[in-house]
Design a protein around this motif. Structure first.
Motif, short mmCIF file in Angstrom:
data_model
loop_
_atom_site.label_atom_id
_atom_site.label_comp_id
_atom_site.label_asym_id
_atom_site.label_seq_id
_atom_site.Cartn_x
_atom_site.Cartn_y
_atom_site.Cartn_z
N PRO A 41 0.83 -1.21 0.00
CA PRO A 41 0.00 0.00 0.00
C PRO A 41 0.86 1.26 0.00
O PRO A 41 2.05 1.21 0.35
CB PRO A 41 -0.78 -0.13 1.32
CG PRO A 41 0.09 -0.94 2.20
CD PRO A 41 0.89 -1.85 1.31
N PRO A 42 0.28 2.38 -0.34
CA PRO A 42 1.04 3.64 -0.31
C PRO A 42 1.37 4.04 1.13
O PRO A 42 0.71 3.61 2.08
CB PRO A 42 0.10 4.64 -0.98
CG PRO A 42 -1.25 4.06 -0.85
CD PRO A 42 -1.07 2.58 -0.89
N PRO A 43 2.40 4.86 1.31
CA PRO A 43 2.81 5.27 2.68
C PRO A 43 1.68 5.89 3.48
O PRO A 43 1.60 5.68 4.70
CB PRO A 43 3.93 6.27 2.41
CG PRO A 43 4.48 5.90 1.08
CD PRO A 43 3.31 5.40 0.27
N SER A 44 0.81 6.65 2.82
CA SER A 44 -0.28 7.28 3.56
C SER A 44 -1.20 6.24 4.18
O SER A 44 -1.68 6.41 5.32
CB SER A 44 -1.08 8.19 2.64
OG SER A 44 -1.63 7.43 1.55
N MET A 45 -1.44 5.13 3.48
CA MET A 45 -2.30 4.08 4.03
C MET A 45 -1.59 3.29 5.13
O MET A 45 -2.22 2.83 6.08
CB MET A 45 -2.77 3.15 2.92
CG MET A 45 -3.67 3.81 1.88
SD MET A 45 -5.07 4.72 2.62
CE MET A 45 -5.95 3.38 3.42
N LEU A 46 -0.26 3.16 4.98
CA LEU A 46 0.48 2.51 6.07
C LEU A 46 0.41 3.34 7.34
O LEU A 46 0.32 2.79 8.45
CB LEU A 46 1.94 2.30 5.66
CG LEU A 46 2.21 1.18 4.66
CD1 LEU A 46 3.69 1.15 4.29
CD2 LEU A 46 1.78 -0.17 5.21
N LEU A 47 0.43 4.66 7.17
CA LEU A 47 0.30 5.53 8.34
C LEU A 47 -1.09 5.39 8.96
O LEU A 47 -1.23 5.38 10.19
CB LEU A 47 0.55 6.98 7.92
CG LEU A 47 0.52 8.03 9.04
CD1 LEU A 47 1.60 7.71 10.08
CD2 LEU A 47 0.73 9.44 8.47
N ILE A 48 -2.11 5.27 8.12
CA ILE A 48 -3.46 5.04 8.63
C ILE A 48 -3.53 3.70 9.37
O ILE A 48 -4.17 3.58 10.43
CB ILE A 48 -4.48 5.09 7.48
CG1 ILE A 48 -4.61 6.53 6.96
CG2 ILE A 48 -5.84 4.57 7.92
CD1 ILE A 48 -5.51 6.67 5.74
N ALA A 49 -2.88 2.66 8.82
CA ALA A 49 -2.86 1.35 9.48
C ALA A 49 -2.23 1.44 10.86
O ALA A 49 -2.75 0.88 11.84
CB ALA A 49 -2.13 0.34 8.61
N LEU A 50 -1.08 2.14 10.93
CA LEU A 50 -0.41 2.27 12.21
C LEU A 50 -1.24 3.09 13.20
O LEU A 50 -1.36 2.73 14.37
CB LEU A 50 0.96 2.92 12.00
CG LEU A 50 1.80 3.16 13.25
CD1 LEU A 50 2.09 1.83 13.96
CD2 LEU A 50 3.10 3.87 12.91
#
Length: 823
Positions: A784-793
């Protein structure tokens, strides 16, 4: 009897010729058998079924990935099981009782496997005979041969009789010459097993087994229903079967047996470091629930190193403390106390008589090394006194008797006034904590001994008082038990006044003392009333000990029993937890008990209670975590199908969660030391978590499911299904790790080192699954894009306070106060 036994060289040569003195036991499980046992587990069967479905759908990459994962898990499990088998073999070797053998003219303690034909061995009460042998001399020897014959009545043995390996010495002492070892013994010839005592499943094991079966049945029914709904909704049958398998894997509590085994094994290792060897792992959880501790006085509370402390004769008393010589009026009491003992004594009291006599009467006419022992009359429940008949070189025999003062007074046919004086002197000595024996003598001129001791015309000589000092630390340990809500009940074969004095010194509550005969004469209601108020029992027989333990259990108590002798074995086996003394304990006591105190330390019991309670609390917390972490798996599996969304979790994803991540996170609870002392509260009635705790854990798991589901819905709105699935799975994986903090009373504070490592690994573990192409493709992921990884975290971090709030709300709604989870 040979004077020197075999030489070391002869023993080595015969050992090389005949082999070790071991029986052909059950063949160890090979790798193939271990692997077959592993693949029969329900989780692996479901994984293999899923792999077959993927193949039928024409998706070999997913099938091979799943089957490869199965192979890795099987290899790891098989290797671990093989290590466990080797560890168990080492434990059996460690627990094998040693033998006392005469080599090179010296008595040695050697492993029983090293015995060879021709060895001279020593047998004593409570020992298991290590090899087939012929008795060269025997004193009041009786054996329990039920292992070979099925006959429970002990068999008397004399010099020249054969004794067989595996039988138990239940009385007396003897020396014997080994005639057969290993497979050449009677026991080896018929292929019998030495494991005569079966280990029963603990209440916790049965409860978890029942819970697992219930969840498995419910999960199977729900999975079948879901598969049917998916198929009726127009999906291919393969998709329907995969949906059912996914849900079944989410519901099935595969981790329960693993977690229970790991906790018990690690708990046993901790107890071993404190001098407590656990022979039956399930008993460890039961120990944490014990609320009554029955202790045998001699060797448990006291040192079992008797010293002659006081003599009474002719109304006069002599204390042996100091270096004062023994006055003449007391010489005959000591002389005949020695004559009434074994020539080579093992009994601590008889050794005390010999030591003091050798120091005080050496070179006098009161010691008789040249006399020959002809007759012996053993102690019996009906008459607790023993007599020896000696050939002194003249006509007739000299008879020496010792035993309970009232029994010896009866043998002497004392008048009422004399009996009263004896009883008063005995009570005075017993009140000072002394073990009191009466001593008498007689002369018999006939060559034929009488049938019973009463036929001798005994002359009363006096009383001997022996001191068995309290072990250091016992009063403090008894006080700790009281603080922990564990009642200590002392059971002794001593005089009531002796028992009362020792109990008072140890700090055991209550001044009332009940004898074994008094307790045995009561009906069930009377026994219950006595047990409610009395904690000291004296003159207790083995059957009375057993009756006391069973009566306490009948009153609803969880009972632990300590002991070291043959007479303790029935009570040790009947108790919920039997604790045998390891250093001085007999083989039969150790076999009957679930645990062994390696250094005979009573204070070690308190440490074991604390460790067992903490383990139970941590185990309950780990099981609650397992309940909680299954909730998002089940909810997300169902929601995706019912809402028509692309499936979030595949069987491979659930396998990673349930087989690798969840057990590792659960073990993080095992090392939790908590904030409170486990001994500050009374024992819990159950080691498993309660219903209110489970509801609170389910609420915390539901909060994680809502967070992960929300992240998945948000990701699906912006990304393709593989990237959205990867985003939500990362959230779920990290949130599952953080759920550890949600279920601990102190949150993430004061985390054990193991838990910190698990959390770090849990945060790093998703990265290769998401970004490494071969793995991500098998899981159906895309980076996934970094923005979605940040949302996951962010979602995973938000799950921690939300899960804690949901847990607190559920506990408040059920009116529950924290009890099961670590403090």
């Amino acid at each position: 009897m040979p004077t020197n036994g075999l030489t070391s060289l002869q023993a080595r040569e015969r050992l090389a010729r005949d082999g070790e003195n071991t029986l052909p036991g059950q063949a160890p499980r090979g790798l193939v058998q271990i692997g077959a046992d592993v693949v029969r587990e329900p989780m692996f069967l479901l994984l293999m079924a899923a792999g077959g479905v993927y193949l039928s759908m024409g998706e070999p990459r997913e099938a091979l990935a799943l089957l490869g994962f199965i192979a890795v898990i099987i290899v790891v499990t098989v290797l671990q099981a093989a290590r466990t088998e080797r560890a168990l073999d080492a434990l059996r070797e460690l627990a094998a009782p040693p033998a006392t053998v005469l080599r090179d003219g010296q008595w040695l303690r050697v492993p029983s496997r090293s015995l060879v034909v021709g060895d001279v061995i020593e047998l004593a009460e409570g020992m298991r005979v290590p090899a087939d042998a012929c008795l060269t001399d025997a004193h009041e020897c009786a054996l329990d041969e039920s292992l070979l014959t099925g006959e429970s009545v002990p068999v008397a043995k004399a010099a020249g009789d054969e004794v067989m390996a595996g039988t138990l010495m239940v009385g007396g002492q003897a020396h014997a010459t080994v005639r057969g070892t290993g497979r050449h013994t009677a026991l080896g010839g018929i292929g019998a097993s030495l494991g005569t005592l079966e280990a029963a499943a603990s209440p916790l094991t049965r409860q978890l087994g029942k819970m697992t079966r219930t969840l498995a049945v419910a999960g199977g029914a729900l999975s079948g229903l879901l598969a049917l709904l998916v198929w009726l909704g127009g999906e291919r049958w393969q998709q329907a079967v995969l949906a059912g398998i996914t849900l079944a894997m989410g519901v099935l509590p595969q981790e329960f047996p693993v977690i229970l085994t790991v906790f018990l094994a690690l708990g046993a290792r901790r107890l071993a470091a404190h001098g407590v060897l656990v022979r039956r792992l399930p008993a460890l959880s039961t120990l944490g629930q014990v609320d009554v501790l029955c202790v045998d006085k001699t060797g448990t509370l006291t040192e079992n190193r008797m010293q002659l402390a006081r003599l009474w004769a002719g109304g006069e008393t002599f204390d042996t403390a100091g270096d004062a010589p023994l006055p003449e009026p007391f010489h005959r009491v000591l002389e005949y106390a020695v004559l009434a003992s074994e020539q080579t004594p093992l009994d601590p009291m008889e050794r005390a008589f010999h030591r003091y006599a050798n120091a005080q009467l050496a070179g006098s006419e009161h010691l008789h090394p040249g006399w020959q022992l002809n007759w012996e009359y053993a102690l019996s429940p009906e008459l607790p006194a023993m007599s020896h008949g000696w050939q002194d070189g003249g006509a007739g025999r000299e008879i020496a008797a010792k035993g309970a003062p009232e029994a010896v007074a009866e043998l002497c046919h004392l008048d009422a006034a004399h009996r009263q004086r004896v009883a008063q002197a005995a009570r005075a000595m017993a009140a000072d904590g002394l073990r009191v024996l009466g001593v008498a003598r007689a002369r018999w001129t006939d060559d034929t001994p009488p049938a019973i001791q009463h036929d001798f015309d005994f002359e009363w000589l006096g009383l001997a008082g022996l001191a068995d000092r309290l072990k250091a630390g016992v009063p403090a340990a008894v006080a700790e038990c009281a603080r922990a809500g564990v009642r200590v009940v002392m059971i002794s074969g001593d005089h009531p006044e002796t028992a009362r004095a020792i109990a008072r010194e140890a700090g055991i509550a209550g001044a009332e003392v009940i004898t074994g005969s008094q307790f045995g004469a009561l009906d069930e209601a009377g026994r219950a009333r006595v047990l409610a108020r009395c904690s000291v029992f004296a003159r207790v027989s083995p059957l009375a000990k057993l009756a006391i333990v069973r009566a306490l259990q009948g009153a609803g108590h969880v009972v632990a029993m300590t002991g070291d002798g043959v007479n303790d074995a029935p009570a040790l086996k009947a108790a919920d937890v039997g604790l045998a003394m390891g250093a001085r304990g007999t083989d039969v006591a150790r076999e009957a008990a679930a645990m062994t105190l390696s250094d005979d330390s009573f204070t070690a019991i308190v440490g074991a209670l604390s460790q067992a309670r903490r383990m139970n609390a941590n185990l309950a917390a780990a099981l609650l975590y397992t309940f909680a972490v299954h909730v998002p798996i089940v909810v997300l599996s169902l929601a995706a199908v019912l809402l028509g969304l692309p499936p979030l979790l595949t069987p491979l994803c659930i396998a990673v969660l349930e087989i690798l991540i969840d057990p590792a996170c659960s073990v993080a609870f095992e090392a939790d030391q908590g904030r409170a002392d486990p001994l500050d509260a009374p024992p819990a009635r159950h080691a498993r978590p309660g219903g209110a705790d489970i509801v609170a854990a389910l609420a915390a798991g539901l909060a994680v499911a809502l967070i992960a589901g929300g992240v998945y819905a948000l990701a699906l709105a912006q990304l393709a299904a593989p990237a959205a699935r990867a985003t939500a799975f990362a959230t779920l994986l990290i949130a599952s790790v953080l759920l550890i903090g949600a279920l601990r009373e102190q949150g993430l504070a004061a985390l054990p080192k193991a838990a910190r490592w698990v959390m770090v690994c849990g945060a790093v573990a998703p990265l290769p699954l998401l970004g490494f192409a071969p793995l991500s493709g098998a899981f159906g992921f895309a980076w996934p894009p970094p923005s979605m990884l940040l949302i996951a975290l962010s979602g995973a971090l938000a799950s921690l306070p939300l899960a804690r709030a949901a847990r607190a709300l559920a506990r408040s709604a059920t009116g529950h106060r924290a009890s099961a989870s670590p403090k």
